[in-house]
Motif scaffolding. Structure first.
Motif, short mmCIF file in Angstrom:
data_model
loop_
_atom_site.label_atom_id
_atom_site.label_comp_id
_atom_site.label_asym_id
_atom_site.label_seq_id
_atom_site.Cartn_x
_atom_site.Cartn_y
_atom_site.Cartn_z
N HIS A 223 -18.55 6.30 3.38
CA HIS A 223 -16.71 6.14 3.00
C HIS A 223 -16.67 5.48 4.82
O HIS A 223 -15.97 4.61 5.16
CB HIS A 223 -15.84 7.05 3.47
N SER B 105 -11.07 -7.31 -1.51
CA SER B 105 -12.44 -5.37 -1.68
C SER B 105 -11.66 -4.74 -0.57
O SER B 105 -11.44 -3.72 -1.02
CB SER B 105 -13.55 -5.80 -2.33
N ASP B 106 -11.89 -5.29 0.54
CA ASP B 106 -11.53 -4.31 1.59
C ASP B 106 -9.93 -3.74 1.01
O ASP B 106 -9.53 -2.25 1.18
CB ASP B 106 -11.46 -4.74 2.90
N ARG C 97 1.03 -1.37 0.03
CA ARG C 97 -0.06 0.05 0.25
C ARG C 97 1.01 1.17 -0.42
O ARG C 97 1.96 1.54 0.63
CB ARG C 97 -1.10 0.19 1.19
N ARG D 54 -18.24 2.39 5.47
CA ARG D 54 -17.33 1.25 5.26
C ARG D 54 -16.54 0.92 5.61
O ARG D 54 -15.58 -0.16 6.62
CB ARG D 54 -16.95 1.69 3.95
N ASP E 86 -7.97 -3.77 -1.47
CA ASP E 86 -8.51 -3.46 -2.51
C ASP E 86 -8.38 -1.53 -2.54
O ASP E 86 -7.71 -0.09 -2.67
CB ASP E 86 -8.64 -3.37 -3.41
N TRP E 87 -9.29 -1.33 -1.47
CA TRP E 87 -10.48 -0.20 -1.00
C TRP E 87 -8.92 0.76 -0.38
O TRP E 87 -9.18 1.57 -0.89
CB TRP E 87 -11.57 -0.25 -0.53
N LEU F 221 -12.21 11.07 -4.43
CA LEU F 221 -11.71 9.18 -5.37
C LEU F 221 -13.17 9.41 -5.38
O LEU F 221 -13.38 8.40 -6.82
CB LEU F 221 -11.71 8.19 -4.17
N THR F 222 -14.59 9.84 -5.17
CA THR F 222 -15.95 9.88 -5.31
C THR F 222 -16.59 11.13 -6.04
O THR F 222 -17.13 10.67 -6.33
CB THR F 222 -16.17 9.46 -4.65
N ASP G 244 -6.37 2.03 -2.13
CA ASP G 244 -6.86 3.26 -3.06
C ASP G 244 -6.92 4.69 -1.89
O ASP G 244 -6.61 5.67 -2.63
CB ASP G 244 -8.40 3.59 -4.11
N VAL G 245 -7.82 4.73 -1.34
CA VAL G 245 -7.18 5.20 0.19
C VAL G 245 -6.43 5.89 0.01
O VAL G 245 -6.51 7.08 0.64
CB VAL G 245 -8.26 5.10 1.05
N TYR H 81 -11.08 11.56 0.41
CA TYR H 81 -12.22 10.79 0.06
C TYR H 81 -12.88 11.20 -1.40
O TYR H 81 -13.66 10.69 -2.22
CB TYR H 81 -13.25 10.69 1.05
#
Length: 259
Positions: free
Chosen positions: A174, A191-192, A90, A177, A194-195, A238-239, A198-199, A235
């Motif tokens: 956010h 998936s966590d 990471r 999660r 990978d998330w 990202l979104t 990204d964060v 965040y």
């Protein structure tokens, strides 16, 4: 030697938070005062030390605290060994920040810390929805591992129960999660992982907007404060497409001015 007041550990408190309570009840200003009394020569903060180091310290402290060593390890150490706290692949490998981040609502109510407040992806308290703070909202004093923080600011002496706190609010998506990932009963899934990667990349971009390339870092340095605001920005990057456009425009304008 036995401490006169020996509180029981609280679920999800973490070792630093527990030692702050022990210090507060015993009248000691800092965690380091306890480690000195116990003739402990190692680290005086246990946020990012290996589990075996924390276990060794608790083995020294347990007789003085008159607590069962197995119980102390289970409550104070095991939860923070969550599999996603550290990831060598990471951009920010260790999610833990080694200074206090606090929900002032929680401290005004019950005076103990949650170890998950130290995690970068979390910037809201899961109970109150309040933004976690790492410095005094009244005087700006940057928090250290001092026992007086459980009651108020060590610098300006403001009591947390005496200041006007923001109204509790629900967690945003956010934070819902992030808290679900680090729930004490949650299991790590790909998936966590990978998330979170990204964060962490987004946090680096938010912190260093003029850099065109990024290198992995072990952890966020203690000099980096107002971390909750930085993570909120990450965040959004990202979104939120409108925020991404605004961010890019502002950075380009500033780059042009600098050039």
């Amino acid at each position: 030697m036995k401490f006169a007041l020996r509180p029981n550990p609280i679920t999800n408190e973490g070792l630093n938070g527990y030692l702050m309570r022990v210090a507060y009840m015993g009248g000691w200003p800092k965690i380091s005062d306890i480690t000195k009394l116990l003739n402990w020569s190692g680290s005086t903060s246990f946020v990012r030390v290996p589990a075996h180091t924390s276990n060794e310290f608790l083995a020294v402290a347990a007789p003085t605290l008159e607590k069962d060593l197995v119980l102390l390890n289970e409550v104070l150490i095991t939860p923070s060994e969550h599999g996603l706290v550290y990831d060598e692949n990471r951009m920010i490998q260790d999610l833990r920040v080694d200074y206090p981040r606090l929900c002032l609502h929680c401290l005004a109510e019950n005076s103990h810390l949650d170890w998950r407040w130290s995690l970068l992806p979390i910037y809201q308290c899961h109970k109150h929805g309040a933004e976690l703070v790492d410095s005094c909202p009244c005087c700006g004093y940057q928090f250290k591992w001092e026992s007086e923080l459980l009651n108020g600011c060590p610098s300006c002496q403001t009591n947390w129960s005496d200041i006007a706190l923001q109204q509790p609010s629900p967690l945003d998506d956010h934070q819902t999660r992030a808290w679900s990932i680090f729930n004490e009963h949650s299991a790590s899934i790909s998936s966590d992982k990978d998330w979170l990667r990204d964060v962490c990349l987004a946090i680096l971009v938010a912190a260093r907007p003029y850099d065109s390339m990024f290198q992995k870092i072990g952890f966020v340095p203690n000099s980096e404060r107002q971390i909750s605001k930085l993570v909120k920005t990450a965040y959004q990057l990202l979104t939120d497409k409108s925020f991404q456009e605004y961010w890019n425009n502002q950075i380009n304008l500033l780059r042009f001015d600098v050039g």
